[in-house]
Enzyme design. Sequence first.
Site, PDB file in Angstrom:
ATOM      1  N   LEU A 269      -8.401  48.946  12.254  1.00 56.05           N
ATOM      2  CA  LEU A 269      -8.377  48.180  13.509  1.00 56.05           C
ATOM      3  C   LEU A 269      -7.337  47.059  13.448  1.00 56.05           C
ATOM      4  O   LEU A 269      -6.892  46.581  14.492  1.00 56.05           O
ATOM      5  CB  LEU A 269      -9.763  47.599  13.811  1.00 56.05           C
ATOM      6  CG  LEU A 269     -10.860  48.623  14.125  1.00 56.05           C
ATOM      7  CD1 LEU A 269     -12.192  47.928  14.335  1.00 56.05           C
ATOM      8  CD2 LEU A 269     -10.498  49.467  15.341  1.00 56.05           C
TER       9      LEU A 269
ATOM     10  N   HIS B  18     -12.204  51.232   1.775  1.00 54.36           N
ATOM     11  CA  HIS B  18     -11.234  50.605   2.687  1.00 54.36           C
ATOM     12  C   HIS B  18     -11.682  49.188   3.059  1.00 54.36           C
ATOM     13  O   HIS B  18     -10.889  48.239   3.002  1.00 54.36           O
ATOM     14  CB  HIS B  18     -11.101  51.498   3.938  1.00 54.36           C
ATOM     15  CG  HIS B  18     -10.216  50.950   5.010  1.00 54.36           C
ATOM     16  ND1 HIS B  18      -9.024  51.539   5.359  1.00 54.36           N
ATOM     17  CD2 HIS B  18     -10.353  49.873   5.827  1.00 54.36           C
ATOM     18  CE1 HIS B  18      -8.461  50.828   6.337  1.00 54.36           C
ATOM     19  NE2 HIS B  18      -9.252  49.812   6.645  1.00 54.36           N
TER      20      HIS B  18
ATOM     21  N   HIS C 179     -10.293  45.122   2.153  1.00 55.60           N
ATOM     22  CA  HIS C 179     -10.053  43.991   3.074  1.00 55.60           C
ATOM     23  C   HIS C 179     -10.590  42.691   2.471  1.00 55.60           C
ATOM     24  O   HIS C 179      -9.959  41.639   2.584  1.00 55.60           O
ATOM     25  CB  HIS C 179     -10.749  44.226   4.416  1.00 55.60           C
ATOM     26  CG  HIS C 179      -9.962  45.059   5.382  1.00 55.60           C
ATOM     27  ND1 HIS C 179      -8.709  44.719   5.825  1.00 55.60           N
ATOM     28  CD2 HIS C 179     -10.275  46.226   6.010  1.00 55.60           C
ATOM     29  CE1 HIS C 179      -8.281  45.639   6.681  1.00 55.60           C
ATOM     30  NE2 HIS C 179      -9.206  46.565   6.813  1.00 55.60           N
TER      31      HIS C 179
HETATM   32 NI    NI Z   1      -9.234  48.262   8.030  1.00 54.55          NI
END
Ligand code: NI
Length: 169
Positions: A93, A134, A138
Site C-alpha cells: 500500500l 512483508h 516494515h
Molecule cells: Ni507493505
Amino acid sequence: MALLPILCYPDPKLHTVAQPVLSVDARIQTLIADMLQTMYEAKGIGLAASQVNVHERLIVIDISEDRDAPQVLINPQLVWTSVETHLNEEGCLSVPGIYDGVQRFDAVTVSALNGEGQSCVIEAEGLLAVCIQHEMDHLMGKVFVEYLSPLKRNRIKKKMLKAQREDER
Ligand code: NI
C-alpha cells in the site's frame, strides 16, 4: 474509527525502526481499529503501523476472501522459518501500482500478542507467511522494493516521486 494517511515510498519515515508496544491499552485498541479500517478501505491484505507513521511494533492482516477475518500481531517475533523459500509477487500500500518478486520463507512461526494483549503463536504458510514477513520488514524500516536491483528500485523511486508531484497539482 478514522482513516489514517498511508506513507508512500520513498518517504524516509518508512525507514524508521519501530519500538515495542509497551501496553495494549485504549490508545492501541483505537490504533488497531483505525488501521483495520484503513487497510480495508485501501483493499490491502496487511498494514504495519510504520506505514501510518506510528513507529511501534503492530501489524494488522486479513487474507480472507470475505474480508472478515482480521488478525492483529503486536510485538511479533520470528521463532522458526522453513528452509524452503519461494519467489512471490508482492505489492504494498506504500508503493501503489508496483508488483515484483521477493524471495520469502515458505513457512514461519511467529510469537506475538493479539489485539487483546494475549500471547499467541502463529504457524503460517503460503500467503499468510508471505504477508507476515512483508509486514515485519516494515517494522524494521524495510520496504519490499529494497530487495529489488538498484536499477529497478531507482525506476520505482522516480515513478513514485513523479506520481506524488502530479497528485499535489
Ligand atoms: Ni507493505
